[in-house]
Design a protein around this motif. Structure first.
Motif, PDB file in Angstrom:
ATOM      1  N   ASN A  66      -5.974   4.976   6.496  1.00 45.50           N
ATOM      2  CA  ASN A  66      -5.391   4.489   5.239  1.00 45.50           C
ATOM      3  C   ASN A  66      -6.408   4.446   4.106  1.00 45.50           C
ATOM      4  N   TRP A  67      -7.651   4.185   4.432  1.00 47.34           N
ATOM      5  CA  TRP A  67      -8.681   4.081   3.390  1.00 47.34           C
ATOM      6  C   TRP A  67      -8.812   5.356   2.584  1.00 47.34           C
ATOM      7  N   LYS A 112      -6.194   7.586   2.140  1.00 47.02           N
ATOM      8  CA  LYS A 112      -4.905   8.035   1.624  1.00 47.02           C
ATOM      9  C   LYS A 112      -4.892   7.938   0.094  1.00 47.02           C
ATOM     10  N   THR A 163     -11.028  -5.433   3.778  1.00 46.54           N
ATOM     11  CA  THR A 163      -9.887  -5.875   2.972  1.00 46.54           C
ATOM     12  C   THR A 163     -10.192  -7.199   2.279  1.00 46.54           C
ATOM     13  N   TRP A 194       0.803   4.992  -2.187  1.00 44.35           N
ATOM     14  CA  TRP A 194       0.350   6.232  -1.563  1.00 44.35           C
ATOM     15  C   TRP A 194       0.987   7.457  -2.205  1.00 44.35           C
ATOM     16  N   ASN A 229      -4.431   4.516  -2.067  1.00 40.76           N
ATOM     17  CA  ASN A 229      -4.760   3.292  -1.330  1.00 40.76           C
ATOM     18  C   ASN A 229      -5.746   2.423  -2.112  1.00 40.76           C
ATOM     19  N   ALA A 231       0.823  -1.206   0.000  1.00 38.57           N
ATOM     20  CA  ALA A 231       0.000   0.000   0.000  1.00 38.57           C
ATOM     21  C   ALA A 231       0.859   1.259   0.000  1.00 38.57           C
ATOM     22  N   GLU A 232       1.938   1.248   0.805  1.00 35.64           N
ATOM     23  CA  GLU A 232       2.804   2.432   0.871  1.00 35.64           C
ATOM     24  C   GLU A 232       3.390   2.780  -0.484  1.00 35.64           C
TER      25      GLU A 232
END
Length: 525
Positions: free
Chosen positions: A250-251, A253, A479, A237, A256, A233-234
């Motif tokens: 996070n959802w 960002k 997820t 981003w 994502n 994920a990172e």
């Protein structure tokens, strides 16, 4: 390093020097010191200091109140302080629930602890635990020096020291690993980005270099950490301000959604464990891995080096060779990944305790390098052996058995190897994986590069305390659903689930985080 000799040693020196007017001056001084130490020792009935200990339910574990380590503690701290240290077992899997019950009944141990910062926040908010600033100033000088300002700051709530965090010496967290022997067989390089990884996964699926029944290019499970998706994920981003990065779930960002869409693509192309969502314990993933079916996976930085994984894998597939890699490259050319903060378990003293001063003295005593070394490694030739200048634990049963890694349940001021030097710590970590030392060092280096840590909010987030568990459960369900849905349904399902998440408390937690973050920044000015 200078250490204070145990009172028993000084006492023995004094006895050796007694009985003659011709006693050497140095022995007379030893006798005087011994007399002074004896006079300072509390008298009367001993005080019972209660200390929480995790009961991990390990087969063959010793009596948690009567073993090599507890006897050392009572012989070297208890006797010198006219105290008996009594350990109160708490089931590891129920630690928060059990602590809540004990706190509500005013029966929590004098020294209690939890890894859950939200629990500490809640007790700090309701005045259920002691403020520790004055106690540390009076009886915790060595402890304060050992932990340092940064580690201690994780125990500060609204400007007051409410918990004593342990020092975490191993900061690497999640790593990614791939079967290099499969890559070599296919003539493929170690993948350095998502596209190269995708090509490798497709080759694993189509060419099955291991010749196994039911090849799994990417091993996944529903545990949330081991067999997760690492720092994928990172790598998707986009740019955010510091405030947005810290306070936004996070959802929300940027990027994502694309990260989850990538996983959805892999699943629908049969590149991921087909029944991962049903594997809540990772037992199936472990079996697939050790039977040689898995080509790539993400887990703790040292996971494939652990004996419960490396030994059965070697027995089943002697040629298998998992190596650590960095493959999720972001647009800035970095492999951004999360690492552990410098703090570990949070030690608290309940308001109901009548032995707070003794509790701090106990933790202060424990911060002595000599004490920490014994509690982690024990006696040379019995509990550990020296190899290339580094101690290696000798795994044992009975009284000498350690029921947690390096006795971390007894060494409450530190999480991880502590040899006084970080390079030695890393080498000692690597040495715990015999035959894989170089791989372990490489993995640690990879997974402490381009890292970030979770932001510490010094004020309790009431919305998170109230809704955190619900949101955590939703995270996992969202997820799983997004990975396995049909590609055509993905976009609308993502938007729908995120809207439900925010309405269920995600927005409330985010808004409160923004408020706390801005207040913290204002206080720095």
């Amino acid at each position: 390093m200078m250490v204070v000799l145990p009172a028993l040693t000084l006492f023995a020196s004094a006895l050796a020097g007694c009985g003659s007017d011709t006693t050497p001056k140095s022995q007379s001084m030893g006798a005087a010191a011994s007399t002074s130490a004896a006079a300072a020792t509390p008298s009367g009935p001993p005080t019972t200091l209660t200390v929480e200990i995790f009961d991990r339910g390990i087969q063959g574990q010793p009596d948690l109140n009567n073993n090599t380590w507890t006897r050392y503690i009572n012989d070297n701290f208890g006797k010198q302080n006219n105290a008996i240290v009594k350990f109160v077992p708490v089931p590891r899997s129920q630690e928060i629930d059990k602590l809540n019950v004990l706190m509500a009944a005013n029966e929590a141990p004098d020294i209690s602890f939890t890894y859950d910062s939200a629990t500490v926040s809640r007790y700090a908010k309701i005045n259920g635990i002691m403020q520790l600033d004055d106690l540390l100033a009076k009886n915790g000088r060595e402890l304060t020096n050992y932990l340092g300002k940064t580690v201690l700051s994780y125990g500060v709530f609204e400007g007051k020291q409410m918990a004593i965090p342990a020092k975490r010496t191993s900061l690497a967290w999640i790593g990614t690993f791939i079967r290099k022997d499969w890559l070599d067989k296919l003539g493929l390089p170690l993948p350095k980005n998502r596209d190269e990884l995708y090509n490798a996964l497709v080759a694993f699926r189509d060419k099955n270099p291991g010749g196994v029944n039911g090849v799994i290019p990417w091993g996944l499970a529903a545990t949330g950490m081991n067999y997760g998706y690492g720092n994928l994920a990172e790598s998707f981003w986009g740019k955010q301000s510091d405030e947005e990065f810290v306070t936004t779930p996070n959802w929300l960002k940027p990027g994502n959604k694309d990260a989850l869409k990538f996983l959805n693509k892999l699943y629908n192309e049969k590149l991921i464990s087909p029944d991962f969502a049903l594997d809540k314990t990772a037992k199936q993933a472990d079996a697939d891995l050790t039977n040689g079916k898995v080509g790539f996976f993400s887990a703790n930085w040292d996971y494939p080096l652990r004996q419960n994984i490396s030994e059965p894998l070697k027995a089943n597939v002697p040629t298998a060779n998992f190596v650590p890699i960095d493959t999720f490259l972001n647009d800035e050319g970095k492999y951004k990944k999360i690492a552990y903060n410098e703090n570990g378990v949070n030690v608290i003293i309940p308001k109901s305790s009548k032995n707070a001063e003794l509790a701090i003295k106990y933790l202060n005593w424990m911060s002595d390098p000599k004490v920490l070394f014994f509690l982690q490694y024990g006696q040379e030739g019995v509990n550990h052996k020296m190899v290339d200048g580094l101690p290696q634990v000798i795994n044992q049963t009975g009284d000498n058995m350690q029921t947690s890694y390096l006795n971390l349940d007894y060494t409450l001021v530190v999480n991880g190897v502590e040899l006084g030097d970080q390079q030695k710590n890393i080498k000692a970590l690597a040495a715990s994986a015999p035959g894989y030392e170089a791989v372990a060092e490489q993995s640690y280096k990879i997974n402490t590069t381009d890292t970030y840590t979770g932001f510490f909010f010094d004020t309790p987030n009431e919305s998170n305390i109230k809704l955190g568990k619900t949101l955590g459960d939703m995270n996992k369900q969202m997820t799983d659903k997004l990975i396995v849905c049909k590609p055509a349904e993905f976009d609308s399902l993502y938007d729908k689930l995120v809207a439900e998440y925010m309405a269920a408390g995600g927005k409330a937690v985010m808004d409160e985080n923004v408020k706390i973050y801005r207040a913290m920044q204002a206080n720095k000015k």
